[in-house]
Design a protein around this motif. Structure first.
Motif, mmCIF file in Angstrom:
data_model
loop_
_atom_site.group_PDB
_atom_site.id
_atom_site.type_symbol
_atom_site.label_atom_id
_atom_site.label_comp_id
_atom_site.label_asym_id
_atom_site.label_seq_id
_atom_site.Cartn_x
_atom_site.Cartn_y
_atom_site.Cartn_z
ATOM 1 N N LEU A 31 0.868 -1.179 0.000
ATOM 2 C CA LEU A 31 0.000 0.000 0.000
ATOM 3 C C LEU A 31 0.904 1.227 0.000
ATOM 4 N N LEU A 32 0.909 1.939 -1.118
ATOM 5 C CA LEU A 32 1.778 3.099 -1.279
ATOM 6 C C LEU A 32 1.034 4.338 -0.795
ATOM 7 N N ASP A 33 1.366 4.794 0.405
ATOM 8 C CA ASP A 33 0.739 5.954 1.045
ATOM 9 C C ASP A 33 -0.743 5.681 1.326
ATOM 10 N N CYS A 34 -1.291 6.468 2.219
ATOM 11 C CA CYS A 34 -2.727 6.372 2.553
ATOM 12 C C CYS A 34 -3.184 7.755 3.019
ATOM 13 N N GLY A 35 -3.203 8.690 2.086
ATOM 14 C CA GLY A 35 -3.544 10.073 2.420
ATOM 15 C C GLY A 35 -5.032 10.273 2.621
ATOM 16 N N TRP A 36 -5.375 11.410 3.196
ATOM 17 C CA TRP A 36 -6.762 11.824 3.434
ATOM 18 C C TRP A 36 -6.773 13.342 3.408
ATOM 19 N N ASP A 37 -7.931 13.929 3.263
ATOM 20 C CA ASP A 37 -8.005 15.388 3.236
ATOM 21 C C ASP A 37 -9.143 15.863 4.127
ATOM 22 N N GLU A 38 -9.431 17.167 4.049
ATOM 23 C CA GLU A 38 -10.414 17.770 4.939
ATOM 24 C C GLU A 38 -11.837 17.317 4.661
ATOM 25 N N LYS A 39 -12.090 16.756 3.499
ATOM 26 C CA LYS A 39 -13.444 16.298 3.185
ATOM 27 C C LYS A 39 -13.788 15.010 3.921
ATOM 28 N N PHE A 40 -12.777 14.239 4.334
ATOM 29 C CA PHE A 40 -12.977 12.957 5.009
ATOM 30 C C PHE A 40 -13.963 12.091 4.218
ATOM 31 N N ASP A 41 -13.637 11.861 2.954
ATOM 32 C CA ASP A 41 -14.501 11.125 2.042
ATOM 33 C C ASP A 41 -14.682 9.692 2.532
ATOM 34 N N LYS A 42 -15.919 9.316 2.852
ATOM 35 C CA LYS A 42 -16.193 7.979 3.373
ATOM 36 C C LYS A 42 -16.158 6.926 2.275
ATOM 37 N N TYR A 44 -14.073 6.711 -0.121
ATOM 38 C CA TYR A 44 -12.663 6.306 -0.259
ATOM 39 C C TYR A 44 -12.289 5.280 0.799
ATOM 40 N N ILE A 45 -12.732 5.507 2.037
ATOM 41 C CA ILE A 45 -12.425 4.557 3.106
ATOM 42 C C ILE A 45 -13.111 3.222 2.849
ATOM 43 N N ASP A 46 -14.321 3.251 2.306
ATOM 44 C CA ASP A 46 -15.014 1.999 1.985
ATOM 45 C C ASP A 46 -14.246 1.205 0.937
ATOM 46 N N ARG A 47 -13.731 1.887 -0.081
ATOM 47 C CA ARG A 47 -12.918 1.186 -1.087
ATOM 48 C C ARG A 47 -11.655 0.617 -0.454
ATOM 49 N N LEU A 48 -11.041 1.410 0.411
ATOM 50 C CA LEU A 48 -9.795 0.977 1.030
ATOM 51 C C LEU A 48 -10.017 -0.188 1.983
#
Length: 738
Positions: A31-42, A44-48
Motif C-alpha cells: 500500500l503506497l501511502d494512505c492520504g486523506w483530506d479535509e473532506k474525510f470522504d467515506k 474512499y475509506i469503503d474502497r480501502l
C-alpha cells in the motif's frame, strides 16, 4: 522481469485527490501511502477497507495528511496490523501532523473519524528506517526488499525503491524536489537508471516556478510593506514539513539589520509548534549538507531561534505586540488557527494573507488562489461552548446514569462467574445437609474414607479482580453526605505541588455552527513554498532515468494527458494513466499469466527434487475461464469499487488436469545445472577413477570422456561398456527427469 506486477489506484488517480495506491508484485501487496483530506470522504475509506486484507506492507513517503492522513483510521477502526515503513523524521513529524490535525478539528467540532489513541496505535506499527537501508520482506515477500532514497520536499521524505532478486527496480517517486533548499538537499533520482517501473505524479507537469531569489525578495518586500503600515501578516503553512524551511528563512531575515524586520513580532501558532522545532533540532543529520557542516564546525543549532515566539492559542498570540507576522497551520485554511486568523484579519485592508501551497480542490485556500477576484465568502464557522445551567445538569445526570449502568453490568458479570465456581457432585440431603452424591460404578477395590454429612454454611466471597476488591462508587459519593460534612470538605485544603497538577478531564462543552459572510479586504498573495520540482525539471529527470514502464498518478486530466505524451516521445516507454478502480498490468513480460490451480491437478502432481529446496513436475493441463458475468443491476458507482480478494479469485482462470488417456506424449526433460568438478566427487564416491585434462573429465582409466558443450549440456563419449552404463546412470541421477 518475470514477476507479475499489478497497480490499482485506490485514490489519487485522474484527479488531485490524496495519494493512495495498491502495488502487487506476484503475491505480495504494497500500500503506497494512505492520504486523506479535509473532506474525510467515506467512499474512499469503503474502497480501502475492501482491499485492506490483501495488504502485506505499507510504505509512507511524507509526514503530511496528503500521504498518511488515513493511517490512524485504518489502524484504529479497520484493524490494520501489517508492517508500516517510514523514515525516522516522517515518524516523528507525522505524529505532530496528526496531533495538530486532530486538535484543530477538536477545538470546534466533534472528531468522529479517529482519536488520539488511534494515532498512538498507528505509530506503534511503524518501523523506522534510514536512507539507503535495505529492508528484506518476509513471508510471501521473500526475495523482495525495499529501501528509502532522499526525496527532498519535507524532512525525511522518501522515494521508495522496491527490488526483487535478479530483476529490475520499481521506483515510487511522488512530490519530490531535486533542488537544494536552505534546510534540505535535493532528491537522488539521478542515481537510479532504467528502472522497470516508475510511479510518479503529474501535479506540477505544466507548472512553472518562480526563481528562488525573486520569491524571497517578493516575500521580504511584502512583509516590510505590511508591517510598516501597521498591519499583520498571516502565513498559512503546515505543521511539521514546509514550516521548517519558512521558519529557518524568516529567522535569518529577522537577524539581518538591513531588513528592518527585527522590530516586529514573529510567531508560530500551532498546537505542536514547540515540539516540531524541538524535534528538528535533533535531526540535523537528515538535513542539507550545508547545515550539517555548519553544525559540526560552529556547534550552533540552526533551529535554536532567538526571534521566533511559540504560541499555542489565540490568547498567547494576543499578548504579542502588533504588527506581527504569524505562521499558522493549516495551509488549506479549512481548519486550525490559520482559518480563525483568516476570519479575523481578512476584513482589515492593512493586513496581508500569504498562501504558500496549492491545496486540494474546493478548499478555501485553493479558491482564493484560483479566483482572486472573488472577495466575499460564506463560511461555516464552528466553535465549542461550555455547557451551562440546565444543559450542564443534564450532562452530569446522563453521565451518572451511564456509570451506574456500567457498574451494574460489571457486578452481574462477577456474580455469574462466581456462581459457576460451585463444587460439582454435592447435593442437598434431608434437613438441608449437604452430602456427597456417590455415582454407581465408581467404587474401587480399596475402601475410601467415609464422607460424613455437613451442616450448611454460606461463605461470603469478596468480589474482586486482578487489582483487588471492587469498590462501590456510591459509598464514596460526596453528594450523599450531609450538609455539614459538605461544608467541612469545602473548607478542607490539601497541600500539593505544582508538578502534581494535571488536566484530567476537559470541561463539558457543545459544538455550535453558523454561516458567516467574510468580506476579504486584506491583500491575499500566493508565494510558492511547496518545495516540489517544476514540470520542465520532472521531464528531464524522467528522460535521464529512461524507465521501461511509467504510471502517472495525481494530477489534472489535461496535465496527465500532456505529460504522458511527452514521456512517450522522450523515452519510448509504455505509459499508463489509470482511472479510479482500474487495475493496470505493468509486468514486463507479456506472455506471463496468473492462473489458479485446481485441487485435482495439485493432488496429481509428481514432484521431483531439482537443486536446493526446489521441486518440479510436468503438467498437462487446460485453462478454463470463469463464465459468471457481472450483475447488470449493479450501479455504475459500485463497479468502480476495487475488487476484493475473493472476487479476484473468482475472476482468475483455472488450470485443470488433462486425463492421462488424452494427454500428449513428450520427451523427457532433464533439469539441473551440473558442474564437472562436483560430478568428479560423485564418481570418486562410486569408486570410479577420473581426472581433468584440457577441460575434459576422463573416466575409467581414460576410456570415457565427459565434457560440457557450448549449449550447457553434457556429453559422454567412449566405447559401450559396463563402465559407460554405470557412469551414465550416475549422471542421470544428478538430474530431475520429468
Amino acid at each position: 522481469m518475470t514477476s507479475i506486477v499489478k497497480f490499482e489506484g485506490v485514490w489519487g488517480v485522474g484527479d488531485e485527490t490524496p495519494h493512495c495506491y495498491l502495488l502487487t508484485v506476484d503475491d505480495f501487496t504494497f500500500l503506497l501511502d494512505c492520504g486523506w483530506d479535509e473532506k474525510f470522504d467515506k467512499s474512499y475509506i469503503d474502497r480501502l477497507a475492501k482491499i485492506l486484507p490483501r495488504v502485506d506492507c505499507v510504505l509512507i513517503s511524507y509526514s503530511d495528511p496528503l500521504h498518511m492522513g488515513a493511517l490512524p483510521y485504518l489502524v484504529g477502526k479497520c484493524q490494520l496490523t501489517c508492517p508500516v515503513y517510514a523514515t525516522v523524521p516522517v515518524f516523528k513529524m507525522g505524529q505532530m501532523f496528526m496531533y495538530d490535525w486532530f486538535q484543530s478539528h477538536h477545538n470546534y467540532d466533534l472528531v468522529e473519524h479517529f482519536t488520539l489513541d488511534d494515532v498512538d496505535a498507528a505509530f506503534e506499527l511503524i518501523t523506522q528506517v534510514k536512507y539507503n537501508q535495505s529492508v528484506p520482506m518476509r513471508g510471501k515477500g521473500i526475495g523482495l526488499s525495499i529501501s528509502a532514497q532522499p526525496a527532498g520536499h519535507m524532512i525525511g521524505g522518501a522515494i521508495w525503491r522496491i527490488i526483487k532478486d535478479g530483476e529490475g527496480d520499481i521506483v515510487y517517486a511522488v512530490d519530490f524536489n531535486h533542488k537544494k533548499e536552505r534546510h534540505l538537499g535535493g532528491c537522488e533520482l539521478d542515481k537510479i537508471t532504467r528502472p522497470s517501473l516508475l510511479i510518479t505524479d503529474a501535479f506540477n507537469a505544466s507548472y512553472r516556478q518562480e526563481r528562488r531569489r525573486h520569491r524571497d525578495e517578493k516575500l521580504v518586500a511584502q512583509l516590510q510593506e505590511t508591517c510598516r503600515n501597521g498591519g499583520n501578516v498571516l502565513i498559512a503553512t503546515d505543521t511539521g514539513g514546509r514550516v521548517l524551511e519558512m521558519t529557518h528563512m524568516l529567522e535569518q531575515m529577522w537577524s539581518t539589520r538591513e531588513s528592518g524586520l527585527s522590530a516586529y513580532s514573529l510567531a508560530i501558532l500551532s498546537n505542536t509548534g514547540y515540539h516540531v522545532i524541538h524535534f528538528a533540532k535533533q535531526m540535523i543529520e537528515w538535513m542539507s549538507e550545508k547545515l550539517t557542516k555548519a553544525f559540526d564546525s560552529l556547534r550552533t543549532n540552526p533551529f535554536s531561534f532567538k526571534h521566533l515566539k511559540f504560541c499555542h492559542n489565540l490568547t498567547d498570540l494576543s499578548r504579542l505586540p502588533s504588527p506581527k507576522v504569524v505562521l499558522a497551520s493549516f495551509p488549506d485554511l479549512e481548519c486550525g488557527y490559520a482559518r480563525e486568523l483568516f476570519v479575523q484579519w481578512a476584513t482589515n485592508p492593512k493586513n496581508t494573507i500569504i498562501l504558500t501551497s496549492r491545496t486540494g480542490p474546493d478548499t478555501l485556500a485553493r479558491r482564493l488562489i484560483d479566483n482572486p477576484q472573488i472577495r466575499t465568502f460564506k463560511l461555516l464557522e464552528k466553535r465549542r461552548m461550555k455547557l451551562e445551567g440546565s444543559e450542564l445538569d443534564e450532562h452530569y445526570r446522563m453521565k451518572r446514569e451511564e456509570e451506574q449502568q456500567q457498574q451494574r453490568i460489571k457486578m452481574e458479570e462477577v456474580e455469574s462467574s462466581s456462581d459457576s465456581e460451585n463444587e460439582d457432585g454435592l447435593e442437598a440431603g434431608k434437613h438441608d445437609i449437604i452430602v456427597l452424591h456417590e455415582k454407581a460404578g465408581n467404587q474401587s477395590m480399596f475402601r475410601s474414607r467415609k464422607h460424613h454429612p455437613m451442616f450448611p454454611f454460606h461463605e461470603e466471597k469478596i468480589r474482586g479482580d486482578d487489582y483487588g476488591e471492587y469498590i462501590n462508587l456510591e459509598d464514596f459519593d460526596i453528594s450523599s453526605m450531609k450538609d455539614d460534612n459538605k461544608e467541612n470538605l469545602e473548607n478542607l485544603q490539601i497541600p500539593y505541588e505544582d508538578d502534581d497538577l494535571m488536566d484530567i478531564e476537559e470541561p463539558p462543552s457543545k459544538c455550535v455552527s453558523q454561516t458567516v459572510t467574510v468580506r476579504v479586504t486584506a491583500q491575499v498573495l500566493f508565494i510558492d513554498f511547496e518545495g516540489r520540482s517544476d514540470g520542465e525539471s520532472i521531464r528531464k529527470i524522467v528522460e535521464a532515468m529512461h524507465p521501461l514502464r511509467v504510471i502517472l498518478v495525481r494530477g489534472s486530466p489535461t496535465d496527465l494527458q500532456a505529460f504522458s505524451q511527452n514521456i512517450r516521445s522522450m523515452t519510448k516507454a509504455k505509459v499508463f494513466t489509470p482511472s479510479l478502480g482500474e487495475v493496470v498490468n505493468a509486468s514486463m513480460e507479456s506472455h506471463i499469466y496468473q492462473v489458479k490451480l485446481a485441487e485435482s491437478l495439485v493432488s496429481s502432481l509428481m514432484l521431483k527434487p531439482a537443486g536446493r529446496e526446489v521441486e518440479v513436475a510436468w503438467v498437462d493441463g487446460i485453462v478454463s475461464f470463469p463464465t459468471e458475468s457481472i450483475d447488470e443491476a449493479v450501479e455504475e458507482g459500485d463497479r468502480q469499487v476495487i475488487a476484493s480478494e475473493s472476487q479476484q479469485d473468482r475472476e482468475m482462470p483455472t488450470l485443470s488436469v488433462v486425463p492421462a488417456e488424452t494427454a500428449p506424449l513428450h520427451n523427457p526433460v532433464f533439469i539441473n545445472d551440473i558442474r564437472l568438478s562436483e560430478f568428479k566427487q560423485v564418481l570418486s564416491r562410486a569408486g570410479i577413477s577420473s581426472e581433468f585434462n584440457a577441460g575434459i573429465l576422463w573416466c575409467a582409466n581414460g576410456t570415457l570422456a565427459l565434457k560440457k558443450q557450448e549449449s550447457g549440456s553434457l556429453s559422454l563419449e567412449g566405447p559401450m561398456s559396463a563402465d559407460y552404463f554405470e557412469i551414465r546412470e550416475l549422471l542421470y541421477s544428478q538430474y530431475a527427469m520429468i
